[in-house]
Design a protein around this motif. Structure first.
Motif, PDB file in Angstrom:
ATOM      1  N   ILE A 268      46.435  36.469  39.531  1.00  0.00           N
ATOM      2  CA  ILE A 268      46.602  36.890  38.130  1.00  0.00           C
ATOM      3  C   ILE A 268      45.325  36.722  37.319  1.00  0.00           C
ATOM      4  O   ILE A 268      45.019  37.533  36.453  1.00  0.00           O
ATOM      5  CB  ILE A 268      47.803  36.166  37.467  1.00  0.00           C
ATOM      6  CG1 ILE A 268      48.073  36.760  36.089  1.00  0.00           C
ATOM      7  CG2 ILE A 268      47.594  34.658  37.368  1.00  0.00           C
ATOM      8  CD1 ILE A 268      49.500  36.960  35.756  1.00  0.00           C
ATOM      9  N   LYS A 269      44.539  35.692  37.654  1.00  0.00           N
ATOM     10  CA  LYS A 269      43.324  35.465  36.847  1.00  0.00           C
ATOM     11  C   LYS A 269      42.281  36.566  37.090  1.00  0.00           C
ATOM     12  O   LYS A 269      41.367  36.739  36.295  1.00  0.00           O
ATOM     13  CB  LYS A 269      42.746  34.069  37.110  1.00  0.00           C
ATOM     14  CG  LYS A 269      42.146  33.855  38.466  1.00  0.00           C
ATOM     15  CD  LYS A 269      41.656  32.405  38.601  1.00  0.00           C
ATOM     16  CE  LYS A 269      41.030  32.190  39.965  1.00  0.00           C
ATOM     17  NZ  LYS A 269      41.066  30.835  40.421  1.00  0.00           N
ATOM     18  N   THR A 301      54.285  40.961  31.388  1.00  0.00           N
ATOM     19  CA  THR A 301      53.189  39.989  31.428  1.00  0.00           C
ATOM     20  C   THR A 301      51.998  40.551  32.198  1.00  0.00           C
ATOM     21  O   THR A 301      50.847  40.416  31.779  1.00  0.00           O
ATOM     22  CB  THR A 301      53.671  38.683  32.113  1.00  0.00           C
ATOM     23  OG1 THR A 301      54.893  38.294  31.505  1.00  0.00           O
ATOM     24  CG2 THR A 301      52.660  37.572  32.019  1.00  0.00           C
ATOM     25  N   GLN A 305      48.200  41.408  30.918  1.00  0.00           N
ATOM     26  CA  GLN A 305      47.056  40.766  31.561  1.00  0.00           C
ATOM     27  C   GLN A 305      45.979  41.792  31.925  1.00  0.00           C
ATOM     28  O   GLN A 305      44.786  41.501  31.905  1.00  0.00           O
ATOM     29  CB  GLN A 305      47.557  40.023  32.814  1.00  0.00           C
ATOM     30  CG  GLN A 305      46.528  39.221  33.564  1.00  0.00           C
ATOM     31  CD  GLN A 305      46.143  37.930  32.845  1.00  0.00           C
ATOM     32  OE1 GLN A 305      46.663  37.619  31.779  1.00  0.00           O
ATOM     33  NE2 GLN A 305      45.208  37.208  33.408  1.00  0.00           N
TER      34      GLN A 305
END
Ligand SMILES: C[S@@+](CC[C@H](N)C(=O)[O-])C[C@H]1O[C@@H](n2cnc3c(N)ncnc32)[C@H](O)[C@@H]1O
Length: 337
Positions: A268-269, A301, A305
């Motif tokens: 995710i980062k 989400t 992102q």
């Protein structure tokens, strides 16, 4: 063969079977036989005290054994240990990997021997205590069998070398490798980021016709296996293999039409820089362990992102397999408008 049997009247047979099973006495590899209104259950030893309504005797039973349906039938551990045996295990070529709770430590060698006997063609069995570190390597403890962990593995008609000791690999993603390869449009630029030994890249190189295919991983051992497998499969010229970090690669790589990102706990980062490098109309195949409690909100989400300005959409969210009692490994397809 000659064995102890517990003989019960037919109308009591089921409760006697359950009692013998809970005592760990039942010989599950031998069939119970019925004659004259009685059922005879083969057992490892006579129950003490003997069970109500039954008698125990030694008897000749047909040596023909019923093929066990699970490796667990080959084990006769104390009931509390038997209950902890996992149903699932992974078979990678001739290597079998099983995740065991620590409480099974005293019986681990028996479990290994049972799996070695149960899985056709198995050569070595290892206790997989989970992945760790940036390279996502498995902690492997030998349980049974001999030889190296390196093994030749087949999926989707492709054969390649896997070494679970030095590079991550999961046979549970075989369907995903084929599914993503089938979506590649001829001429596309495809990046397989965090490619490991490259099962996505190898499948795409063999099954699809990308214009450019780049596979990137920071683990040199994984990259060495990918290079070896690419040569073996005759696709070395079709994959640009890079031993570098995702960050280094994305910073200088230009743009892609399709990106695969399978780094389930930390990926995710990397979504913001990866998203910024995807061309309009492009897709990110993003794999993640998602808590079941978060399923409904996760699409939103992930889209946030990636960045709101480019107009991202989550076009697919599918469960690949359960990961734990509370979470699943999910495959998301995120598309840039
Ligand atoms: C879960 S494995 C996935 C491997 C492969 N995609 C597959 O499906 O078999 C994650 C991989 O990411 C690599 N990795 C972790 N962090 C990385 C980073 N920052 N840059 C490049 N590779 C990374 C690890 O070496 C590991 O091979």
């Amino acid at each position: 063969m000659r064995t102890w049997v517990v003989v019960a009247p037919a109308n009591r047979a089921e409760s006697v079977r359950q009692t013998l099973r809970s005592l760990g006495l039942l010989r599950k590899e031998l069939r119970a036989t019925r004659s004259g209104g009685e059922v005879a259950f083969p057992v490892h030893s006579a129950p003490t005290p003997s069970l109500e309504y039954t008698r125990t005797e030694e008897r000749e039973v047909p040596s023909q054994t019923q093929a066990p349906r699970s490796y667990r039938e080959l084990l006769h551990l104390p009931p509390e240990q038997q209950a902890l045996l996992p149903r699932a295990f992974d078979v990678i070529g001739d290597v079998v990997l099983v995740r065991l709770p620590e409480e099974l430590g005293p019986s681990a060698a028996e479990v290994g021997a049972a799996l070695l006997a149960f899985v056709p063609g198995a050569r070595r069995v290892g206790w997989d205590s989970g992945v760790h570190g940036e390279a996502r390597l498995r902690r492997l403890r030998p349980l049974a069998g001999t030889g190296a962990w390196r093994t030749l593995y087949r999926e989707n008609g492709l054969e390649f070398f896997v070494d679970p000791e030095v590079a991550y690999f999961s046979p549970r993603l075989a369907r995903e490798h084929a599914r993503v390869a089938a979506q590649v449009v001829p001429g596309e630029t495809v990046w397989d980021l965090c490619c490991g030994i490259g099962p996505f890249a190898l499948t795409i190189a063999r099954r699809a016709a990308p214009g450019r295919l780049v596979a990137v991983d920071s683990n040199p051992a994984a990259i060495a296996l990918l290079r070896e497998n690419a040569v073996r499969l005759g696709v070395a010229a079709r994959i640009d293999v890079r031993n570098e970090t995702l960050e280094q690669f994305v910073a200088a790589a230009g743009s892609a039409d399709r990106v695969i990102l399978n780094l389930p706990h930390e990926g995710i980062k990397y979504l913001p820089p990866v998203g910024a490098a995807v061309a309009p109309g492009g897709t990110v195949h993003y794999y993640e362990v998602t808590a079941r409690a978060d399923h409904s909100m996760r699409r939103t989400t992930l889209v946030k992102q990636l960045g709101t300005t480019a107009g991202w959409q989550c076009v697919e969210a599918r469960r690949v397999h359960p990961y734990s009692p509370q979470a699943d490994l999910m495959a998301y397809a995120l598309r840039r408008r």
